[in-house]
Design an enzyme around this catalytic site. Structure first.
Site, short mmCIF file in Angstrom:
data_model
loop_
_atom_site.label_atom_id
_atom_site.label_comp_id
_atom_site.label_asym_id
_atom_site.label_seq_id
_atom_site.Cartn_x
_atom_site.Cartn_y
_atom_site.Cartn_z
N ASP A 1 -11.48 -10.46 4.59
CA ASP A 1 -12.76 -10.73 3.89
C ASP A 1 -13.25 -12.08 3.60
O ASP A 1 -14.38 -12.12 3.83
CB ASP A 1 -12.70 -9.84 2.39
CG ASP A 1 -13.03 -8.46 2.13
OD1 ASP A 1 -12.66 -7.87 3.34
OD2 ASP A 1 -13.36 -7.93 1.27
N ASP B 1 -1.33 -18.77 0.82
CA ASP B 1 -2.30 -19.40 0.05
C ASP B 1 -3.12 -20.64 0.78
O ASP B 1 -4.41 -20.96 0.91
CB ASP B 1 -1.47 -19.96 -1.18
CG ASP B 1 -0.24 -20.71 -1.10
OD1 ASP B 1 0.46 -20.58 0.09
OD2 ASP B 1 0.12 -21.03 -1.94
N TYR C 1 0.75 -1.15 0.00
CA TYR C 1 0.19 -0.08 -0.11
C TYR C 1 0.86 1.24 -0.03
O TYR C 1 0.34 2.38 -0.49
CB TYR C 1 -0.89 -0.16 1.27
CG TYR C 1 -2.18 -0.78 1.10
CD1 TYR C 1 -2.18 -2.11 0.88
CD2 TYR C 1 -3.41 -0.21 1.19
CE1 TYR C 1 -3.25 -2.84 0.81
CE2 TYR C 1 -4.45 -1.18 1.20
CZ TYR C 1 -4.37 -2.35 1.05
OH TYR C 1 -5.51 -3.20 0.96
N LYS D 1 4.86 -15.64 2.93
CA LYS D 1 4.76 -16.33 1.60
C LYS D 1 6.40 -16.29 1.43
O LYS D 1 7.08 -15.94 0.71
CB LYS D 1 4.06 -15.47 0.33
CG LYS D 1 4.21 -16.18 -0.93
CD LYS D 1 3.23 -17.35 -1.18
CE LYS D 1 3.41 -18.00 -2.19
NZ LYS D 1 2.58 -19.29 -2.44
N ASP E 1 -5.80 -7.76 4.27
CA ASP E 1 -6.81 -7.37 3.64
C ASP E 1 -7.59 -8.38 2.94
O ASP E 1 -9.02 -8.43 3.11
CB ASP E 1 -6.38 -6.24 2.51
CG ASP E 1 -7.73 -5.72 1.80
OD1 ASP E 1 -8.41 -5.41 2.36
OD2 ASP E 1 -7.52 -5.51 0.48
C1 IPM Z 1 -10.37 -2.54 3.87
C2 IPM Z 1 -10.49 -2.01 2.50
C3 IPM Z 1 -9.54 -0.96 2.37
C4 IPM Z 1 -8.12 -1.61 2.46
C5 IPM Z 1 -9.39 -0.34 1.08
C6 IPM Z 1 -10.76 0.61 0.88
C7 IPM Z 1 -8.70 1.00 0.85
O1 IPM Z 1 -10.37 -2.88 1.65
O2 IPM Z 1 -10.41 -1.63 4.86
O3 IPM Z 1 -9.88 -3.66 4.05
O4 IPM Z 1 -7.78 -2.07 1.42
O5 IPM Z 1 -7.52 -1.52 3.55
MG MG Z 2 -10.63 -4.94 2.22
#
Ligand code: IPM
Ligand code: MG
Length: 362
Positions: free
Chosen positions: A252, A224, A142, A192, A248
């Site tokens: 999710d 992975d 990032y 990794k 990240d």
């Molecule tokens: C999160 C989001 C953010 C990230 C984006 C929107 C910049 O995906 O909070 O996980 O990647 O950190």
């Molecule tokens: Mg995210």
């Protein structure tokens, strides 16, 4: 005690879920004799419409003056396209507010009452799920430079840089080890290391630190493989620590284990710099602005409500108060009548919030 907090509702469903969190915070803090002092400020497209900037200086001042930031969401895909990526609210506001906050905690819990919500088969959920993801938030791809597109089409090249310094790795691993120590004493370090230099260094540092935490069971997983093991044996995970991009993606994935990303809260925490100043800790549900359901009072408020609980715990040290909120959320979720659409129910955001508030005294 006084609880001075900056409240930044933002875009999409941000205002609805933030309002829900405040509605829950008010009675809890009052009951325990605290004075909640919310100060509102605008962010995201809401701020661009007001004054032309996604993160206006006045909002930064409000954030600096307060001890914590309670954040909703930013971004409107329909309008984001009108700006080049570096000027979109996600970058300008979100990444800027997180600056200096290197530890991103994302807590994924599958309440037993919701086992049926998880896309996983029930035999995989026998022990429930309670995973704390500790994601490094201020390094890696990032922020690494260079990050650019070079040359002329159709021969352009693009480069991103993944870089980590040892102290950055050590401080996030420390959060991982210490969180594990307060929980079930298991730490999964995800990297990794078979390919990436940053990961090889990460693993070496983790191994060396393990000697200081003999009570914590450390396992190393390639990213992975980790993404597969989360689906295969989710109940085995206690604390998972990893770098920014891996965190990240895995957070999710892990949020779906609980049935909905709408349930997951997060905290972004820093440490004092050499002048003893630290960036204001930041709390947000991990879902985004969800413009498709915005303004309809059907968003799941739980991620925002639990983010408020994390704020009470981590910024103000109010463990009991945080516990009361978490228990009320679990109690409310037990009744299918109070579940929002993402959980297969038909309850509104405000009805679900009412149910949490009603359960506070129980
Ligand atoms: C999160 C989001 C953010 C990230 C984006 C929107 C910049 O995906 O909070 O996980 O990647 O950190
Ligand atoms: Mg995210």
């Amino acid at each position: 005690m006084d609880l001075p907090i900056a409240v930044l509702p933002g875009d999409g469903i941000g205002p609805e879920v933030t309002a829900a969190a405040l509605r829950v915070l008010e009675p809890v803090t009052k009951k325990f004799g605290h004075r909640l002092q919310p100060q509102y400020a605008s962010v995201g497209w809401a701020a661009i419409d007001e004054c032309g900037q996604a993160l206006p200086p006045a909002t930064c001042a409000v954030c600096r003056r307060n001890q914590a930031i309670l954040f909703g969401a930013v971004g409107r895909p329909d309008r984001d396209q009108s700006l080049p990526p570096p000027q979109r609210p996600e970058r300008v506001a979100l990444l800027e507010l997180r600056r200096g906050l290197f530890a991103n905690l994302r807590h994924i819990v599958l309440p037993p009452a919701l086992a049926g919500q998880s896309p996983l088969k029930e035999h995989l959920l026998a022990d429930g799920i309670d995973i704390l993801i500790v994601r490094e938030l201020t390094g890696g791809l990032y922020y690494g430079r260079p990050q650019e597109i070079i040359g002329q089409a159709p021969q352009r090249r693009a480069v991103d840089t993944m870089a980590y310094a040892e102290p950055e790795i050590r401080r996030i691993l420390k959060v991982g080890f210490e969180s594990a120590r307060r929980r079930r004493r298991r730490l999964a370090s995800v990297d990794k290391a078979n390919i990436l230099a940053t990961s090889a260094l990460w693993r070496e540092v983790a191994r060396a630190m393990a000697a200081d935490y003999p009570d914590v069971r450390l396992e190393h997983l390639y990213v992975d493989n980790a993404s597969m093991q989360l689906l295969r044996r989710p109940g085995d995970f206690d604390v998972l620590v990893t770098e920014n991009t891996f965190g990240d993606i895995l957070s999710d994935e892990a949020s779906m284990l609980a049935g909905s990303i709408g349930l997951v809260p997060s905290a972004c925490l820093g440490e004092p710099d050499e002048n003893g100043r630290s960036a204001t800790p930041f709390y947000e549900p991990i879902h985004g602005s969800a413009p498709d359901i915005a303004g309809r009072n059907i968003a799941n408020p739980v991620g925002a409500i639990l983010s408020a609980a994390m704020m009470l715990e981590h910024t103000f040290g109010l463990l009991q108060e945080a516990k009361v909120i978490r228990a009320a959320v679990l109690a409310a979720l037990r009744d299918p009548n109070y579940r929002t659409a993402d959980l297969g129910g038909a309850a509104t955001c405000s009805a679900m919030t009412d149910a949490v508030i009603a359960a506070l005294g129980a």
